[in-house]
Design an enzyme around this catalytic site. Sequence first.
Site, PDB file in Angstrom:
ATOM      1  N   TRP A  22      -0.867  29.350 -76.086  1.00 24.51           N
ATOM      2  CA  TRP A  22      -0.549  29.993 -77.375  1.00 24.51           C
ATOM      3  C   TRP A  22      -0.082  28.983 -78.417  1.00 24.51           C
ATOM      4  CZ3 TRP A  22       1.586  31.380 -72.675  1.00 24.51           C
ATOM      5  CH2 TRP A  22       2.848  30.863 -72.385  1.00 24.51           C
ATOM      6  N   GLU A  35       4.365  36.202 -77.650  1.00 30.29           N
ATOM      7  CA  GLU A  35       5.811  36.422 -77.802  1.00 30.29           C
ATOM      8  C   GLU A  35       6.259  37.687 -77.061  1.00 30.29           C
ATOM      9  OE1 GLU A  35       8.216  34.615 -78.807  1.00 30.29           O
ATOM     10  OE2 GLU A  35       7.041  32.976 -79.635  1.00 30.29           O
ATOM     11  N   GLN A  40      11.433  38.573 -71.349  1.00 31.66           N
ATOM     12  CA  GLN A  40      11.795  38.838 -69.944  1.00 31.66           C
ATOM     13  C   GLN A  40      10.831  38.249 -68.904  1.00 31.66           C
ATOM     14  OE1 GLN A  40      11.588  42.202 -71.643  1.00 31.66           O
ATOM     15  NE2 GLN A  40      13.746  42.753 -71.775  1.00 31.66           N
ATOM     16  N   LEU A  78       3.046  42.205 -64.658  1.00 33.60           N
ATOM     17  CA  LEU A  78       3.891  41.532 -65.643  1.00 33.60           C
ATOM     18  C   LEU A  78       5.198  42.304 -65.860  1.00 33.60           C
ATOM     19  CD1 LEU A  78       3.519  38.944 -67.318  1.00 33.60           C
ATOM     20  CD2 LEU A  78       2.463  40.290 -69.112  1.00 33.60           C
ATOM     21  N   CYS A 190      19.022  21.127 -73.857  1.00 33.48           N
ATOM     22  CA  CYS A 190      20.320  21.749 -74.142  1.00 33.48           C
ATOM     23  C   CYS A 190      20.408  23.039 -73.327  1.00 33.48           C
ATOM     24  CB  CYS A 190      20.462  22.011 -75.645  1.00 33.48           C
ATOM     25  SG  CYS A 190      22.146  22.407 -76.116  1.00 33.48           S
ATOM     26  N   CYS A 206      25.722  16.266 -83.105  1.00 35.45           N
ATOM     27  CA  CYS A 206      26.275  17.374 -82.314  1.00 35.45           C
ATOM     28  C   CYS A 206      27.809  17.277 -82.211  1.00 35.45           C
ATOM     29  CB  CYS A 206      25.643  17.365 -80.922  1.00 35.45           C
ATOM     30  SG  CYS A 206      26.285  18.693 -79.909  1.00 35.45           S
ATOM     31  N   THR A 295      36.098  48.931 -55.577  1.00 34.35           N
ATOM     32  CA  THR A 295      35.700  50.337 -55.656  1.00 34.35           C
ATOM     33  C   THR A 295      36.017  50.937 -57.025  1.00 34.35           C
ATOM     34  OG1 THR A 295      37.777  50.787 -54.583  1.00 34.35           O
ATOM     35  CG2 THR A 295      35.793  51.028 -53.227  1.00 34.35           C
TER      36      THR A 295
HETATM   37  S1  SF4 Z   1      23.952  16.729 -77.791  1.00 38.61           S
HETATM   38 FE1  SF4 Z   1      24.557  18.817 -78.342  1.00 38.61          FE
HETATM   39  S2  SF4 Z   1      22.650  19.840 -78.867  1.00 38.61           S
HETATM   40 FE2  SF4 Z   1      22.114  17.996 -77.726  1.00 38.61          FE
HETATM   41  S3  SF4 Z   1      21.987  18.619 -75.559  1.00 38.61           S
HETATM   42 FE3  SF4 Z   1      24.067  17.924 -75.925  1.00 38.61          FE
HETATM   43  S4  SF4 Z   1      25.194  19.768 -76.434  1.00 38.61           S
HETATM   44 FE4  SF4 Z   1      23.034  20.256 -76.709  1.00 38.61          FE
END
Ligand code: SF4
Length: 342
Positions: A22, A35, A40, A78, A190, A206, A295
């Site tokens: 795709w 998509e 799932q 599926l 990530c 980051c 329980t």
């Molecule tokens: S640097 Fe930040 S955005 Fe990149 S993998 Fe690590 S936590 Fe994720």
Amino acid sequence: MQNNIQNNLISWYNHNHRQFPWRETTNPYYIWISEIMLQQTTTEAVIPYYKRFIQTFDTIDKLASASLEEVYKLWEGLGYYRRAKHIHETAQLICEKYDGQFPDTYEDILKLKGIGPYTAGAICSIAYGLSAPAIDGNVLRIISRLYALTENIALPKAQKNIFHIVNDLLIGYDASAFNQGLMDLGATICRPLNPQCEICPIAPFCKARQSGQQKVLPISIKNIKHKEINYITGIITYQDQYVMIQNPAGLLENLYGFIQYELESPYRFIEEFEKQYYISLSLVSYHGQVKHVFTHRTWHMHIYHFTISKPLSSLYSLNDISQLPVSTAHLKVLKHYLKTIE
Ligand code: SF4
């Protein structure tokens, strides 16, 4: 080219993206089918279904004039058959209302059955290059880390904030590569546990990484039903020993367990702990959650690793713990934690 989040991510995506059938097209109809199938279902499982489906129904017209049974037959295995039913109904509506042409605005696409904001954003950006965010769990996690957002991303307010952040980031950039870059980054680098920051293209920007919170964020704790309790469960270590306490009277009386508080943030855990024990705590990493059903109640234990800088009286080695009467719930927590640090 300026080094910024967008350029780094887009360039990484253009050179490293995963290959899927795709991704060889910008046909909105094919992107839509992929998509919906990917909801799932894993990418590997979707590939043969996707190929068969678009080979059989290569146009929206053909799909609309097929019987529902024929569509179900191609969907067999599926799962979540409601998706197939929605696709079939939507194809018929597109033929009636849009003359068989897939609509090309975010608003019109969002009105179609079975299409939510994520799917509408994905189709708009990938098929039409429109600047539309496609926010799924991966994107919530990456943005939460990138900006060190400490709000609970399961809450609509935090999700709205992230939508606006992505919306602003997209302006003036290749929305298709950016959105798909986030998808690939979340799937490969990530990841929820143990992000591979050392090879991440946006690592220089980051904030979670800069502040050492990449294994803690995002905070994602879903609102749950009555009698279901969220705990922040602390694996608190001092060198190679673990803090364990004996439960007072009540549930699990006299059994040992980790310290846990009925809270929804590890930062609140630190406040409570420090108030109770007068020892400062450092937050190290998040290790997933364990559910334990009694329980009359269910515990959702969100496991965080903390360290203390000086010893407490209730410290035990793993060997000691094996001799202690530990509650089943907390044995599960320990087992889960040890597995994540293997
Ligand atoms: S640097 Fe930040 S955005 Fe990149 S993998 Fe690590 S936590 Fe994720």
